[in-house]
Enzyme design. Structure first.
Site, mmCIF file in Angstrom:
data_model
loop_
_atom_site.group_PDB
_atom_site.id
_atom_site.type_symbol
_atom_site.label_atom_id
_atom_site.label_comp_id
_atom_site.label_asym_id
_atom_site.label_seq_id
_atom_site.Cartn_x
_atom_site.Cartn_y
_atom_site.Cartn_z
ATOM 1 N N ASP A 1 0.833 -1.201 0.000
ATOM 2 C CA ASP A 1 0.000 0.000 0.000
ATOM 3 C C ASP A 1 0.873 1.259 0.000
ATOM 4 O O ASP A 1 1.878 1.311 0.716
ATOM 5 C CB ASP A 1 -0.888 -0.034 1.260
ATOM 6 C CG ASP A 1 -2.084 0.866 1.110
ATOM 7 O OD1 ASP A 1 -1.917 2.097 1.003
ATOM 8 O OD2 ASP A 1 -3.207 0.325 1.067
ATOM 9 N N TYR B 84 -13.064 13.206 -4.860
ATOM 10 C CA TYR B 84 -11.941 12.689 -5.665
ATOM 11 C C TYR B 84 -11.128 13.863 -6.220
ATOM 12 O O TYR B 84 -9.909 13.934 -6.059
ATOM 13 C CB TYR B 84 -12.442 11.789 -6.810
ATOM 14 C CG TYR B 84 -11.341 11.505 -7.819
ATOM 15 C CD1 TYR B 84 -10.250 10.705 -7.490
ATOM 16 C CD2 TYR B 84 -11.376 12.079 -9.104
ATOM 17 C CE1 TYR B 84 -9.209 10.475 -8.399
ATOM 18 C CE2 TYR B 84 -10.352 11.848 -10.022
ATOM 19 C CZ TYR B 84 -9.272 11.050 -9.663
ATOM 20 O OH TYR B 84 -8.250 10.831 -10.565
ATOM 21 N N LYS C 151 -7.236 15.051 -5.456
ATOM 22 C CA LYS C 151 -6.184 15.217 -6.478
ATOM 23 C C LYS C 151 -5.633 16.648 -6.414
ATOM 24 O O LYS C 151 -4.447 16.881 -6.643
ATOM 25 C CB LYS C 151 -6.729 14.907 -7.885
ATOM 26 C CG LYS C 151 -7.141 13.460 -8.119
ATOM 27 C CD LYS C 151 -6.030 12.448 -7.942
ATOM 28 C CE LYS C 151 -5.090 12.337 -9.126
ATOM 29 N NZ LYS C 151 -4.143 11.193 -8.937
ATOM 30 N N ARG D 157 -27.763 13.472 -17.173
ATOM 31 C CA ARG D 157 -27.389 13.260 -15.761
ATOM 32 C C ARG D 157 -27.127 14.616 -15.122
ATOM 33 O O ARG D 157 -26.415 15.441 -15.704
ATOM 34 C CB ARG D 157 -26.121 12.410 -15.679
ATOM 35 C CG ARG D 157 -26.438 10.942 -15.852
ATOM 36 C CD ARG D 157 -25.234 10.121 -15.582
ATOM 37 N NE ARG D 157 -24.195 10.373 -16.575
ATOM 38 C CZ ARG D 157 -23.182 9.560 -16.814
ATOM 39 N NH1 ARG D 157 -23.066 8.458 -16.122
ATOM 40 N NH2 ARG D 157 -22.282 9.832 -17.725
ATOM 41 N N GLY E 222 -25.609 17.689 -13.303
ATOM 42 C CA GLY E 222 -24.239 18.106 -12.970
ATOM 43 C C GLY E 222 -23.199 17.710 -13.992
ATOM 44 O O GLY E 222 -22.010 17.961 -13.783
ATOM 45 N N GLU E 223 -23.605 17.100 -15.099
ATOM 46 C CA GLU E 223 -22.574 16.684 -16.065
ATOM 47 C C GLU E 223 -21.978 17.906 -16.770
ATOM 48 O O GLU E 223 -22.698 18.823 -17.188
ATOM 49 C CB GLU E 223 -23.161 15.713 -17.104
ATOM 50 C CG GLU E 223 -22.043 15.037 -17.853
ATOM 51 C CD GLU E 223 -22.499 13.941 -18.809
ATOM 52 O OE1 GLU E 223 -21.614 13.374 -19.459
ATOM 53 O OE2 GLU E 223 -23.710 13.688 -18.929
HETATM 54 N N1 LIG Z 1 -6.979 7.303 -16.964
HETATM 55 C C1 LIG Z 1 -7.258 8.590 -17.062
HETATM 56 O O1 LIG Z 1 -7.915 9.039 -18.001
HETATM 57 C C2 LIG Z 1 -6.729 9.564 -16.026
HETATM 58 C C3 LIG Z 1 -7.047 10.914 -16.166
HETATM 59 C C4 LIG Z 1 -6.579 11.824 -15.213
HETATM 60 C C5 LIG Z 1 -5.778 11.395 -14.169
HETATM 61 N N2 LIG Z 1 -5.483 10.076 -14.048
HETATM 62 C C6 LIG Z 1 -4.608 9.681 -12.931
HETATM 63 O O2 LIG Z 1 -3.622 8.798 -13.452
HETATM 64 C C7 LIG Z 1 -3.294 7.810 -12.483
HETATM 65 C C8 LIG Z 1 -3.456 6.434 -13.084
HETATM 66 O O3 LIG Z 1 -4.826 6.262 -13.453
HETATM 67 P P1 LIG Z 1 -5.368 4.929 -14.151
HETATM 68 O O4 LIG Z 1 -6.443 5.322 -15.066
HETATM 69 O O5 LIG Z 1 -4.240 4.124 -14.612
HETATM 70 O O6 LIG Z 1 -6.083 4.239 -12.894
HETATM 71 P P2 LIG Z 1 -5.949 2.768 -12.302
HETATM 72 O O7 LIG Z 1 -6.977 2.645 -11.212
HETATM 73 O O8 LIG Z 1 -5.957 1.761 -13.377
HETATM 74 O O9 LIG Z 1 -4.481 2.822 -11.648
HETATM 75 C C9 LIG Z 1 -4.262 3.225 -10.302
HETATM 76 C C10 LIG Z 1 -3.514 2.087 -9.622
HETATM 77 O O10 LIG Z 1 -3.254 2.487 -8.260
HETATM 78 C C11 LIG Z 1 -3.423 1.344 -7.449
HETATM 79 N N3 LIG Z 1 -3.715 1.764 -6.071
HETATM 80 C C12 LIG Z 1 -4.869 2.312 -5.622
HETATM 81 N N4 LIG Z 1 -4.769 2.526 -4.292
HETATM 82 C C13 LIG Z 1 -3.528 2.120 -3.921
HETATM 83 C C14 LIG Z 1 -2.847 2.075 -2.677
HETATM 84 N N5 LIG Z 1 -3.441 2.491 -1.553
HETATM 85 N N6 LIG Z 1 -1.598 1.592 -2.651
HETATM 86 C C15 LIG Z 1 -0.989 1.149 -3.782
HETATM 87 N N7 LIG Z 1 -1.588 1.145 -4.997
HETATM 88 C C16 LIG Z 1 -2.855 1.629 -5.051
HETATM 89 C C17 LIG Z 1 -4.574 0.581 -8.065
HETATM 90 O O11 LIG Z 1 -4.605 -0.783 -7.677
HETATM 91 C C18 LIG Z 1 -4.314 0.783 -9.549
HETATM 92 O O12 LIG Z 1 -3.557 -0.275 -10.064
HETATM 93 C C19 LIG Z 1 -4.165 8.090 -11.271
HETATM 94 O O13 LIG Z 1 -3.410 8.837 -10.351
HETATM 95 C C20 LIG Z 1 -5.308 8.915 -11.823
HETATM 96 O O14 LIG Z 1 -5.854 9.778 -10.840
HETATM 97 C C21 LIG Z 1 -5.954 9.148 -14.942
#
Ligand SMILES: NC(=O)c1ccc[n+]([C@@H]2O[C@H](COP(=O)([O-])OP(=O)(O)OC[C@H]3O[C@@H](n4cnc5c(N)ncnc54)[C@H](O)[C@@H]3O)[C@@H](O)[C@H]2O)c1
Length: 319
Positions: free
Chosen positions: A56, A144, A148, A270, A272-273
């Site tokens: 974690d 969320y 961030k 929906r 608030g979209e």
């Molecule tokens: N995919 C998108 O379009 C997008 C857009 C904006 C920001 N992000 C950011 O990019 C990053 C990656 O996003 P993603 O889409 O790959 O999401 P994802 O959920 O596939 O990847 C996040 C990973 O973090 C791991 N995780 C969660 N809590 C944890 C913890 N307590 N300890 C260790 N690992 C933990 C999860 O198991 C997961 O594998 C995130 O920080 C997300 O906020 C993604």
């Protein structure tokens, strides 16, 4: 290089793990599998340059032990679901804010050369103007987005207080293979699964709401430019294409590529979209010449092919 990738078993993280192992770097994939999947990194298991740590991000000692000797850190681990953050805001805060703080503190103590942190376009909230540049107000309306934002600003505070060059990446909507059909992947993955199963996609409202969809290959390219840039290290950068696609166009393109005789079904909007979300990518262009290579048609064609080959069992059960 020795590279630590937190959230490395997730969607974006697993693509980065693959890229850097292939390039011959040593990769430590740190993930607790809250949303990650072993199948995302299965091809890397047993590779001599790849180490999987199931732990974690809130566990400082384990994170620190596994960061020793790293040249670079990609910090992607996060709780990414808005709905879950509404039900349990404290959990989301702990993972996203304290997890980021742990990563920053370890980077500081061990003088890590390059720190790249995934923030999000969700920090902006509803667009006051489009396209949205990095100076757009930060008005995330849900826990969320607020988590961030707090993490994003903690990165800024570390960069100022300790003169650390921290790269804060604000991705818009990234899509591609290995993404789950919840969170950021929502509409796109659900549409794809439904259409491939011969069921029409459902559109909330008139479908004129737009988003900036970037294919994962372009996202990895952008992260890599940040990792390897000689001129640039530290600051806030939007990752997106700068192009907007309406939800209706998205549905119709998926139907066309899939060669299905379907029409979208419209239901009530929906509440608030957000209407429009488009990245202003001037800064990424100027700093390291970034430009997305994939049109939405090309990215969706690759994604649909992936679904057909690798996800047959899942896409027969559309959401
Ligand atoms: N995919 C998108 O379009 C997008 C857009 C904006 C920001 N992000 C950011 O990019 C990053 C990656 O996003 P993603 O889409 O790959 O999401 P994802 O959920 O596939 O990847 C996040 C990973 O973090 C791991 N995780 C969660 N809590 C944890 C913890 N307590 N300890 C260790 N690992 C933990 C999860 O198991 C997961 O594998 C995130 O920080 C997300 O906020 C993604």
């Amino acid at each position: 290089m020795k590279i630590l990738i937190t959230g490395g078993a997730g969607f974006q993280g697993s693509h980065l793990c693959e890229k850097y192992v292939k390039e011959g770097h040593t990769v430590i994939c740190y993930d607790n599998f809250m949303n990650g999947d072993l199948s995302n990194i299965r091809s890397l298991l047993g590779h001599r340059n790849f180490k999987l740590v199931k732990a974690d991000i809130r566990d400082f000692d384990t994170l620190e032990k596994n960061s020793i000797g790293c040249d670079s850190i990609f910090h992607l681990a996060a709780q990414i679901h808005v709905d879950r953050s509404v039900v349990d805001p404290k959990e989301t805060y702990d993972i996203n804010v304290l997890g980021t703080l742990n990563t920053l503190e370890i980077a500081r103590r061990h003088d890590v050369d390059r720190v790249i942190v995934a923030s999000s376009s969700e920090v902006y909230g509803s667009a006051k103007s489009v396209p949205m540049n990095e100076d757009h107000p930060l008005e995330a309306p849900h826990p969320y987005g607020a988590s961030k934002t707090a993490a994003d600003r903690m990165c800024f505070a570390y960069s100022q207080t300790y003169s650390m060059p921290i790269n804060i990446i604000r991705c818009f909507n990234i899509y591609g293979p290995k993404q789950k059909d919840t969170g950021y992947g929502g509409a796109l993955s659900i549409f794809t699964k439904r259409v491939l199963s011969g069921i029409p996609p459902i559109i909330y409202g008139d479908g004129k709401q737009t988003r900036d969809y970037m294919y994962i290959t372009d996202c990895v390219k952008a992260y890599d430019l940040v990792l390897k840039s000689k001129k640039f290290n530290g600051g806030v950068i939007n990752f997106g294409t700068g192009q907007e696609t309406s939800i209706l166009d998205l549905a119709n393109i998926i139907i066309k590529i899939s060669k299905k005789d379907l029409k979208p079904v419209f239901v009530d909007p929906r509440p608030g979209e957000v209407d429009r979300l488009i990245a202003d990518i001037t800064r990424a262009k100027k700093l390291f010449g970034f430009k997305a290579d994939y049109s939405i048609e090309r990215g969706l064609t690759e994604l649909i092919n992936w679904y057909k080959h690798y996800k047959q069992e899942e896409w027969t059960k559309p959401g």
